[in-house]
Design an enzyme around this catalytic site. Structure first.
Site, PDB file in Angstrom:
ATOM      1  N   SER A   3       8.588  -7.383  32.758  1.00 45.47           N
ATOM      2  CA  SER A   3       7.398  -6.859  32.075  1.00 45.47           C
ATOM      3  C   SER A   3       7.874  -6.263  30.762  1.00 45.47           C
ATOM      4  O   SER A   3       9.064  -5.954  30.597  1.00 45.47           O
ATOM      5  CB  SER A   3       6.773  -5.758  32.941  1.00 45.47           C
ATOM      6  OG  SER A   3       5.852  -4.990  32.185  1.00 45.47           O
TER       7      SER A   3
ATOM      8  N   TYR B 197       7.160   1.723  38.284  1.00 41.24           N
ATOM      9  CA  TYR B 197       7.067   0.371  37.713  1.00 41.24           C
ATOM     10  C   TYR B 197       8.110   0.201  36.598  1.00 41.24           C
ATOM     11  O   TYR B 197       8.831  -0.803  36.552  1.00 41.24           O
ATOM     12  CB  TYR B 197       5.645   0.155  37.194  1.00 41.24           C
ATOM     13  CG  TYR B 197       5.299  -1.264  36.815  1.00 41.24           C
ATOM     14  CD1 TYR B 197       4.957  -2.206  37.786  1.00 41.24           C
ATOM     15  CD2 TYR B 197       5.281  -1.668  35.484  1.00 41.24           C
ATOM     16  CE1 TYR B 197       4.604  -3.510  37.438  1.00 41.24           C
ATOM     17  CE2 TYR B 197       4.931  -2.959  35.121  1.00 41.24           C
ATOM     18  CZ  TYR B 197       4.592  -3.880  36.101  1.00 41.24           C
ATOM     19  OH  TYR B 197       4.243  -5.169  35.745  1.00 41.24           O
TER      20      TYR B 197
HETATM   21  N1  LIG Z   1      -0.758  -8.953  34.849  1.00 42.54           N
HETATM   22  C1  LIG Z   1      -0.046  -8.379  33.900  1.00 42.54           C
HETATM   23  O1  LIG Z   1      -0.591  -7.910  32.877  1.00 42.54           O
HETATM   24  C2  LIG Z   1       1.461  -8.304  34.006  1.00 42.54           C
HETATM   25  C3  LIG Z   1       2.162  -7.858  32.886  1.00 42.54           C
HETATM   26  C4  LIG Z   1       3.549  -7.780  32.951  1.00 42.54           C
HETATM   27  C5  LIG Z   1       4.206  -8.150  34.107  1.00 42.54           C
HETATM   28  N2  LIG Z   1       3.508  -8.564  35.178  1.00 42.54           N
HETATM   29  C6  LIG Z   1       4.278  -8.925  36.382  1.00 42.54           C
HETATM   30  O2  LIG Z   1       3.977 -10.259  36.751  1.00 42.54           O
HETATM   31  C7  LIG Z   1       4.120 -10.403  38.157  1.00 42.54           C
HETATM   32  C8  LIG Z   1       2.864 -11.039  38.721  1.00 42.54           C
HETATM   33  O3  LIG Z   1       1.769 -10.188  38.428  1.00 42.54           O
HETATM   34  P1  LIG Z   1       0.253 -10.648  38.553  1.00 42.54           P
HETATM   35  O4  LIG Z   1      -0.481  -9.890  37.521  1.00 42.54           O
HETATM   36  O5  LIG Z   1       0.159 -12.119  38.610  1.00 42.54           O
HETATM   37  O6  LIG Z   1      -0.098  -9.994  39.989  1.00 42.54           O
HETATM   38  P2  LIG Z   1      -1.105 -10.419  41.144  1.00 42.54           P
HETATM   39  O7  LIG Z   1      -1.545  -9.139  41.777  1.00 42.54           O
HETATM   40  O8  LIG Z   1      -2.146 -11.378  40.660  1.00 42.54           O
HETATM   41  O9  LIG Z   1      -0.143 -11.221  42.153  1.00 42.54           O
HETATM   42  C9  LIG Z   1       0.899 -10.580  42.845  1.00 42.54           C
HETATM   43  C10 LIG Z   1       1.514 -11.537  43.843  1.00 42.54           C
HETATM   44  O10 LIG Z   1       2.561 -10.838  44.541  1.00 42.54           O
HETATM   45  C11 LIG Z   1       2.346 -10.981  45.941  1.00 42.54           C
HETATM   46  N3  LIG Z   1       2.871  -9.815  46.653  1.00 42.54           N
HETATM   47  C12 LIG Z   1       2.602  -8.507  46.419  1.00 42.54           C
HETATM   48  N4  LIG Z   1       3.241  -7.744  47.327  1.00 42.54           N
HETATM   49  C13 LIG Z   1       3.926  -8.576  48.144  1.00 42.54           C
HETATM   50  C14 LIG Z   1       4.768  -8.387  49.279  1.00 42.54           C
HETATM   51  N5  LIG Z   1       5.043  -7.184  49.774  1.00 42.54           N
HETATM   52  N6  LIG Z   1       5.296  -9.482  49.878  1.00 42.54           N
HETATM   53  C15 LIG Z   1       5.004 -10.721  49.409  1.00 42.54           C
HETATM   54  N7  LIG Z   1       4.231 -10.961  48.337  1.00 42.54           N
HETATM   55  C16 LIG Z   1       3.688  -9.898  47.719  1.00 42.54           C
HETATM   56  C17 LIG Z   1       0.835 -11.114  46.093  1.00 42.54           C
HETATM   57  O11 LIG Z   1       0.480 -11.672  47.355  1.00 42.54           O
HETATM   58  C18 LIG Z   1       0.512 -12.021  44.912  1.00 42.54           C
HETATM   59  O12 LIG Z   1       0.793 -13.352  45.239  1.00 42.54           O
HETATM   60  C19 LIG Z   1       4.409  -9.004  38.711  1.00 42.54           C
HETATM   61  O13 LIG Z   1       5.789  -8.862  38.916  1.00 42.54           O
HETATM   62  C20 LIG Z   1       3.935  -8.090  37.600  1.00 42.54           C
HETATM   63  O14 LIG Z   1       4.611  -6.861  37.606  1.00 42.54           O
HETATM   64  C21 LIG Z   1       2.142  -8.660  35.170  1.00 42.54           C
END
Ligand SMILES: NC(=O)c1ccc[n+]([C@@H]2O[C@H](COP(=O)([O-])OP(=O)(O)OC[C@H]3O[C@@H](n4cnc5c(N)ncnc54)[C@H](O)[C@@H]3O)[C@@H](O)[C@H]2O)c1
Length: 266
Positions: free
Chosen positions: A148, A161
C-alpha cells in the site's frame, strides 16, 4: 533470446490470496485471461465460491479455490496444500489478502492489531517460506506483495496497517536480495485509493460524520491524499502484476511501486 520466447508463452500456476473480491479478484481475472492457472482464495461461503468458479470456467487454464483462513500459520499451510492439489506448485505467488481497521494508536484494540499483522504481514512471510524452496529449485519464481502507499508513508489512525505494510515492503526487499541469484523477483505494489469494498467503511464514516452523500464523501476521501483525486481501478493493479511477471520485468526486483495518483510524491 530463445529463453525469452519460451518464457513469454509459458503458463504458470499462480496463487493469489484474497482473490474473492476487489484487487485480488481483478488480478485473478488478468492472469486467467493471459492463460495462467489460477488459485482463487478468500473467505467466502459455498454460494460465492460456486459463483466464482463459474465466472472463471471459460478461461483456458485450470482453476482452484480455497477458503483457508490465513490469519494463522496452519491456515497458510492449508492454503498451500489446497493449491498444490488444485493447480500444482505455484511459481507465482501474489500476497494480496488484507484487512483494515482505523482507530488512534492509544485506543487501538489488541485483537485488531494482531489480526492485521497476521493477515497483512505474517501470512505473506509464511506463504513465501513454503513456496520459495520449489521456486529456488526451478530457478524461476515471481513474488508480488500487494502492500500500500501506507507501506511508504503514514496516515493517522492506521498504526497496525502502516506497521504491517511497511513491514511487507521490508520483507519484499529481503526476499529480492536473497533470491536474486535464483532468477526469482520479489516486488511490492503500493496502491493509493483503489475502488474496492475495503475502502467502503471509510467512505461511509465520512458521509456520516459530515452528513454528506456517499459520492461526495468518496471524492473527499480520495482528494484529501491524492493530487490526482480519482481512485485507481483494480484492473490497473492486475495489469501491473501481470507485467511484473513478464519477461520485460525480469530485472525489476526489490521495488516498491506506487500506484497512488501522486500521493507519495508529496
Ligand atoms: N482498496 C484500496 O484502496 C487499497 C489500497 C492500498 C492497498 N490495498 C491492499 O490491497 C489488498 C486487497 O484489498 P481490497 O481493497 O481488494 O480488499 P477486499 O476487502 O476487497 O478483499 C480482501 C480479500 O482478502 C480476503 N481475506 C481477508 N481476511 C482473510 C483471512 N483471514 N483469510 C483469508 N482471506 C482473507 C477476503 O476474503 C478478500 O478476498 C489488501 O492487502 C489491501 O491492504 C487496498
Amino acid at each position: 533470446m530463445r529463453e525469452f520466447v519460451v518464457q513469454q508463452n509459458q503458463s504458470h500456476s499462480v496463487l493469489i490470496t484474497g482473490s474473492t473480491s476487489g484487487i485480488g479478484l481483478a488480478i485473478a481475472h488478468c492472469f486467467a485471461r493471459a492463460g495462467h492457472h489460477v488459485m482463487l482464495h478468500g473467505l467466502a461461503d459455498n454460494e460465492t465460491a460456486d459463483a466464482l468458479r463459474a465466472a472463471f470456467a471459460g478461461y483456458p487454464g485450470n482453476q482452484g479455490f480455497s477458503s483457508a483462513d490465513i490469519a494463522s500459520e496452519a491456515g497458510c499451510a492449508q492454503l498451500v496444500a489446497d493449491t498444490r492439489e488444485a493447480i500444482g506448485n505455484p511459481s507465482i505467488l501474489i500476497n494480496n489478502a488484507g484487512i483494515q481497521h482505523t482507530a488512534a494508536a492509544h485506543e487501538f484494540p489488541s485483537d485488531k492489531w494482531h489480526q492485521i499483522l497476521s493477515i497483512n504481514l505474517s501470512a505473506s512471510f509464511f506463504l513465501c517460506r513454503e513456496l520459495l524452496p520449489a521456486m529456488r529449485a526451478a530457478r524461476w519464481g515471481r513474488i508480488i506483495n500487494v502492500a500500500s502507499v501506507h507501506g511508504l508513508v503514514a496516515s493517522e489512525n492506521k498504526s497496525a496497517y502502516c506497521a504491517a505494510k511497511h513491514g511487507l515492503v521490508g520483507l519484499t526487499k529481503v526476499l529480492a536480495l536473497e533470491n536474486a541469484d535464483h532468477n526469482i523477483t520479489a516486488n511490492a505494489i503500493c496502491p493509493g485509493w483503489v475502488e474496492t469494498p475495503l475502502i467502503q467503511p471509510q467512505i461511509e464514516h465520512i458521509a456520516r460524520e459530515q452528513q454528506i452523500d456517499l459520492e461526495t464523501a468518496r471524492a473527499e476521501l480520495v482528494g484529501a491524499k491524492q493530487p490526482m483525486a480519482r481512485a485507481t481501478s483494480p484492473d490497473a493493479i492486475g495489469e501491473l502484476a501481470l507485467y511484473l511477471c513478464g519477461d520485460f520485468a525480469g530485472t525489476i526486483t526489490g521495488a516498491a511501486l506506487p500506484v497512488d495518483g501522486g500521493w507519495s510524491a508529496q
